[in-house]
Design a protein around this motif. Structure first.
Motif, PDB file in Angstrom:
ATOM      1  N   ILE A  77     -46.079-103.820  55.586  1.00 33.48           N
ATOM      2  CA  ILE A  77     -47.540-103.967  55.535  1.00 33.48           C
ATOM      3  C   ILE A  77     -47.942-105.042  54.531  1.00 33.48           C
ATOM      4  O   ILE A  77     -48.782-105.896  54.809  1.00 33.48           O
TER       5      ILE A  77
ATOM      6  N   VAL B 230     -55.717-102.316  57.376  1.00 30.54           N
ATOM      7  CA  VAL B 230     -55.853-102.065  55.953  1.00 30.54           C
ATOM      8  C   VAL B 230     -57.323-102.022  55.535  1.00 30.54           C
ATOM      9  O   VAL B 230     -57.761-101.137  54.788  1.00 30.54           O
ATOM     10  N   GLN B 231     -58.088-102.975  56.041  1.00 30.15           N
ATOM     11  CA  GLN B 231     -59.506-102.983  55.660  1.00 30.15           C
ATOM     12  C   GLN B 231     -60.235-101.785  56.241  1.00 30.15           C
ATOM     13  O   GLN B 231     -61.160-101.265  55.631  1.00 30.15           O
TER      14      GLN B 231
ATOM     15  N   SER C  58     -54.362-105.626  49.244  1.00 26.72           N
ATOM     16  CA  SER C  58     -54.764-106.436  50.396  1.00 26.72           C
ATOM     17  C   SER C  58     -56.275-106.379  50.607  1.00 26.72           C
ATOM     18  O   SER C  58     -56.912-107.391  50.891  1.00 26.72           O
TER      19      SER C  58
ATOM     20  N   CYS D 240     -52.718-106.272  60.908  1.00 25.96           N
ATOM     21  CA  CYS D 240     -52.461-105.656  59.616  1.00 25.96           C
ATOM     22  C   CYS D 240     -53.736-105.651  58.787  1.00 25.96           C
ATOM     23  O   CYS D 240     -54.112-104.639  58.194  1.00 25.96           O
ATOM     24  N   GLN D 241     -54.408-106.788  58.792  1.00 25.62           N
ATOM     25  CA  GLN D 241     -55.612-106.873  57.975  1.00 25.62           C
ATOM     26  C   GLN D 241     -56.695-105.921  58.467  1.00 25.62           C
ATOM     27  O   GLN D 241     -57.392-105.284  57.670  1.00 25.62           O
TER      28      GLN D 241
ATOM     29  N   CYS E 131     -49.748-108.393  55.960  1.00 27.61           N
ATOM     30  CA  CYS E 131     -51.132-108.673  55.559  1.00 27.61           C
ATOM     31  C   CYS E 131     -51.225-109.974  54.768  1.00 27.61           C
ATOM     32  O   CYS E 131     -52.116-110.781  55.003  1.00 27.61           O
ATOM     33  N   SER E 132     -50.276-110.194  53.847  1.00 25.22           N
ATOM     34  CA  SER E 132     -50.434-111.374  52.996  1.00 25.22           C
ATOM     35  C   SER E 132     -50.102-112.658  53.756  1.00 25.22           C
ATOM     36  O   SER E 132     -50.522-113.734  53.366  1.00 25.22           O
TER      37      SER E 132
END
Ligand SMILES: *[C@@H]1O[C@H](CO)[C@@H](O)[C@H](O)[C@H]1NC(C)=O
Ligand SMILES: *[C@@H]1O[C@H](CO)[C@@H](O)[C@H](O)[C@H]1NC(C)=O
Ligand SMILES: [Zn+2]
Length: 966
Positions: free
Chosen positions: A755, A770-771, A797, A766-767, A759-760
């Motif tokens: 993850i 996570v958001q 993130s 993924c983003q 994300c990075s």
């Protein structure tokens, strides 16, 4: 002491990246420093009066090298028992506003050599004059002629002594009693007898606690403060009603008394075993506790009441018994004390401290809450408990004579902590992790010309700062690595046998490290096991010279050779007594044939019949049990790369991690090409195991540091996005769309990598994921939907992608966090924002102890610096405030080297080099304390980085571009 001063959770995601290498407190050639230190040793100082009034001076003849100018105690007096009463005041003096403690001490010592001088350590204590007009009284103990009169008394600040000159000599073999009454400050300086503060239901609470190791017992009461000066301690603590007093011995009773018109409680303790001063502990608090007993040993866990009420001590309580039993069995020696207390303190400098019978911890190292803590937090608790309990025998029962052998104490505990933790949590497979956490960590330091040997000479370690400097990665991690190798080639059974006779022979006494070799040799002799030399001879090559070898295997000729591995092959190294030749146990496998082993005893004396068929491969250093790197001829590298791509499971997973780490580091040292190293990451699209992934990401972190401000970043991110996407999908499926937790401990770790990296590098799924989690938490702060294992990386993130709203929410949660591990995750994640103004505001917070605890200040600044946006801000910040930071935070902690390393780690341009040199010049007057070496090292590193970039940038850029083409 526990675990490496300043611990970085492995799940910190983007922020964590720099710290793998940066948190490694490195030490440049100690010999250089010692000679500098020696040069600084100024003229002798006359004792001053400890009462703060007039000065009954000790005469100081002019050309002076008096006993009190020396840092080591003379060998004339040996303590036997102390009777110490201490009364910490948990409310400040109404007039001076100081928190203080008062105390009395009676030490009975034996004179073993006639002397007219008594030197006893004392630091920052004010004495009350006795009726004789001096700072102490002296009487004869156990009959005999009256003690000689005291002629003068005083304190020497520099060498930290209370000095008494006598009118006549003390008599050899006679015992005496020295009595004192004194006052000290209960400061918030995390050393000696100090105070820790926290809020409970809005009310400020104070805890009085101690951290004596290495040289701060003398800040609590006058004592012969050297590890070989073992004695029995009778402790009494005076404390307010409603509080509880703890010490090394079991409480024997509490009575009410009136002292100075105050109604107080007086708690007495069982006398201790014969022990060293640095292992003492005194604590007064109103903490809660839970307890259990195990075969007559009382096990208690203490913490803030709220933490105990929330059951945060239960995990520690549940693993302590099994780990104690494990070590009793491992050492073949029963636990020597009737109780084992462990206590979590809100303010604590190291990770934990092995005080005998009363182990102190940072809260994050002891308290576990299933709702908040990650598997990484849990593992840390199990391993630190294991580390500290291992010391109860190795270190406490048997103690190294002087600090120069610290590496054996800490290296040993750092090795066996994995064995104890593995016993408590057998499904985790933690033993493998020593390869990442110790071996890879210390390889990075020990490959520099500025490294130093494990062993130091006793005479080179004198001043408290020199002792503190020994608590470094070499002592802990290289110590663990070479002991693991030793146990590997002896076999664990022989290792245990030698260890057990060593512990039994020297119980309650002191040793030098070769005593352990003697006992291991006895075990070897008894077994008849063939070795290429005595244990001493083999280990000398690892202990008395710095660094480690790279073994090169040429599969065409069968030649096996060794060479000192240096990250910078051009650097000048000091001569070594062993000429950088090691006695190396080599295990190896080749396709279809497993595990023969050989010894390499000379630089190039070994030729092995390889018979490698074209397309097959050889792999050496199975499971990285040996403390060395391995290089191969190009044909074998190609075969290994092939094996990784076609059938990576043929190679054990630790060795997959090792191949990656060796390749990247061999490339740094110009032994192989950088492109070959990058090629070891191509197979990762098929890899799901944690160890190889972690190794690859650790190594690529260096590429981020060097390139995240350049045009290489785009193609590098694209390549990694491509590599990590299958891993992200693997975990999406394994967790049924992120609804369950992967069952395996290592899988849980690698899910964090999946993850964090997805994300990075900008994977949209993924983003969004996570958001979504973070927003849902913000919408309903009472319900945090983010799984604890994933919190560090998800917080980071989401805060990186967000703005002030996300930041302020997380800050608010940080302030409210009821468990330190949760606060810790938020504190790290707050450094992930990309908004400069938020980062600057956060930097300001770090110097406000009511917002960021002192113990956390430097690591917070380092978190900010590890963010590419925060790095220049943090650098400006510390340059701007250096003298303030130095004065506020300079007291004895190890954190300055971390701070300097962290803030300068990206430096790789001529301009940055100039700034660094200017910084050094501008602050010469203020000084850099424990960061002195780090400044030198940062300059060296910046130059090396400049060189590396100029040699590698173009080809690396091209490779990333070529390898992201569809
Ligand atoms: C010790 O004495 C010095 C000098 O008088 C004074 O500044 C300091 O506050 C005293 N410390 C304590 C704890 O009383
Ligand atoms: C354990 O110690 C006892 C005596 O202390 C000894 O007799 C026994 O052989 C030891 N066991 C092992 C496995 O070393
Ligand atoms: Zn330790």
């Amino acid at each position: 002491m526990g675990a490496k001063g300043f611990f970085i959770s492995k799940a910190v995601g983007v922020v964590g990246i720099v710290l793998g290498a940066g948190a490694v407190a490195t030490i440049i050639a100690l010999s250089v420093v010692y000679s500098q230190e020696k040069a600084k040793t100024d003229a002798p100082v006359a004792p001053t009066d400890g009462t703060g009034t007039t000065l009954p001076t000790v005469p100081t003849p002019a050309p002076s090298n008096e006993p009190w100018d020396k840092y080591r105690l003379p060998e004339s007096l040996v303590p036997e028992t102390y009777t110490v009463t201490l009364h910490p005041r948990l409310i400040p003096d109404p007039i001076t506003k100081l928190y203080i403690f008062t105390g009395t001490s009676h030490v009975v010592f034996k004179c073993v050599k006639e002397t007219q001088l008594i030197l006893i350590h004392s630091n920052k204590l004010n004495y009350t004059k006795a009726l004789n007009g001096f700072l102490a009284t002296l009487t004869t103990e156990g009959g005999g002629a009256p003690a000689p009169a005291i002629k003068s008394s005083g304190l020497v600040e520099k060498t930290q002594y209370l000095v008494l000159q006598l009118s006549d000599s003390l008599v050899k073999d006679q015992k005496y009693k020295l009595s004192t009454t004194f006052t000290g400050e209960l400061a918030d300086d995390l050393g000696g007898f100090y105070r820790s503060e926290y809020l409970e239901n809005g009310v400020k609470k104070i805890v009085a606690t101690t951290q004596m190791q290495p040289t701060d017992a003398r800040k609590a009461f006058p004592c012969f403060d050297e590890p070989a000066m073992k004695a029995i301690f009778h402790i009494t603590l005076v404390h307010a009603h409603g509080t509880r007093a703890l010490s090394n011995g079991m409480e024997t009773g509490t009575t009410d008394q009136t002292i100075d018109g105050m109604s107080v409680q007086v708690t007495t303790f069982e006398p201790t075993k014969k022990m060293s001063t640095y292992l003492l502990a005194f604590i007064v608090s109103d903490f809660g506790f839970i307890q259990t007993t195990l075969e007559g040993v009382l096990i208690r866990i203490f913490a803030r009441k709220a933490a105990i009420d929330a059951n945060q001590g239960e995990y520690a309580l549940s693993v302590t018994g099994p780990i104690l039993k494990f070590f009793e069995n491992y050492y073949n020696a029963t636990y020597p004390l009737p109780k084992s207390d462990q206590i979590a303190l809100p303010d604590f400098n190291a990770g934990a401290m092995e005080n005998w019978g009363l182990i102190t911890y940072r809260e994050t190292a002891l308290l576990y809450d299933a709702k908040y803590s990650s598997n990484s937090n849990k593992e840390r608790i199990a391993s630190i408990i294991s580390h500290e309990l291992a010391h109860m025998w190795f270190g406490n029962l048997v103690t190294l004579r002087w600090w120069n052998d610290l590496w054996l104490n800490e290296g040993f505990a750092s090795y066996v902590e994995y064995l104890g933790a593995d016993h408590a949590e057998p499904s985790w497979g933690v033993k493998d992790l020593t390869v990442l956490s110790d071996i890879h960590r210390v390889f990075a330091v020990d490959a520099l010309a500025s490294s130093h040997p494990l062993s130091s000479k006793a005479e080179d370690i004198q001043r408290p700062e020199q002792i503190s400097e020994l608590f470094d990665a070499i002592s802990y991690s290289k110590g663990a690595a070479v002991l693991r190798m030793l146990s590997g080639f002896l076999t664990e059974d022989l290792f245990k046998k030698g260890l057990s006779t060593y512990l039994n022979k020297f119980a309650y006494g002191n040793t030098v490290y070769t005593d352990l070799w003697d006992h291991l040799q006895m075990a070897v002799d008894e077994s008849g096991k063939p070795l290429p030399g005595r244990v001493h001879d083999i280990m000398n090559t690892w202990v008395l010279q710095m660094g480690f070898p790279v073994i090169t295997i040429d599969t065409a000729t069968g030649l096996v050779t060794q060479k000192h591995f240096l990250l910078d092959p051009e650097s000048n190294v000091e001569a070594s007594p062993y000429n950088y030749e090691w006695i190396v146990p080599i295990t190896w496998m080749k396709t279809n044939i497993n595990q023969p082993s050989i010894w390499l005893t000379k630089k190039s004396d070994t030729r092995v019949e390889m018979k490698v068929i074209s397309g097959q491969w050889v792999l050496a250093n199975l499971d990285t049990v040996g403390y060395y790197r391995v290089n191969y001829d190009m044909a074998n590298w190609e075969s290994l790369l092939n094996a990784l791509t076609s059938n990576h499971q043929d190679i054990p997973k630790i060795n997959r991690a090792q191949l990656i780490d060796d390749a990247f580091n061999l490339a740094r040292a110009k032994e192989i090409s950088t492109i070959l190293a990058l090629r070891t990451t191509q197979y990762l699209t098929k890899e799901t195991e944690y160890m190889p992934w972690e190794s690859a990401l650790d190594n690529l972190d260096f590429f981020y540091l060097m390139f995240d401000r350049s045009e290489v970043l785009g193609p590098m991110q694209a390549y990694l996005l491509k590599q990590v996407t299958p891993l992200f999908d693997h975990f999406r499926i394994l967790t049924v769309d992120w609804t369950i937790i992967p069952p395996g401990h290592m899988d849980q770790y690698n899910q964090v990598n999946a993850i964090g990296k997805a994300c990075s590098t900008g994977l949209p799924q993924c983003q969004t994921l996570v958001q979504g989690w973070f927003t849902s938490w913000m919408d309903n702060p009472a319900v945090n939907p983010i799984e604890p294992n994933l919190r560090s990386t998800v917080y980071c993130s989401a805060i990186a992608a967000g703005g002030a709203k996300e930041w302020d929410f997380a800050w608010d949660q940080f302030l409210k966090a009821s468990i330190a591990t949760e606060a810790e995750k938020l504190r790290a994640a707050l450094a992930c924002t990309k908004e400069p103004w938020l980062l600057n505001r956060y930097l300001e917070y770090t110097l406000n102890p009511s917002l960021i605890r002192k113990q956390d200040a430097t690591s917070t600044i380092v978190y900010i610096a590890s963010n590419v946006v925060g790095q220049p801000l943090a650098w400006d910040f510390i340059r701007d405030r250096w003298s303030y930071i130095f004065n506020q935070y300079g007291g004895g902690s190890f954190s300055f080297s971390n701070l300097i390393n962290g803030v300068t780690e990206r430096f790789s341009s001529k301009f940055e080099l100039q700034q660094l040199e200017q910084f050094k010049k501008d602050n010469e007057a203020v000084g850099f304390g424990s960061g002195t070496l780090a400044v030198e090292q940062a300059i060296e590193r910046t130059k090396a980085n400049m060189m590396w970039i100029s040699e590698n940038k173009q080809q690396v850029l091209k490779w990333f571009v070529d390898n992201t083409l569809p």
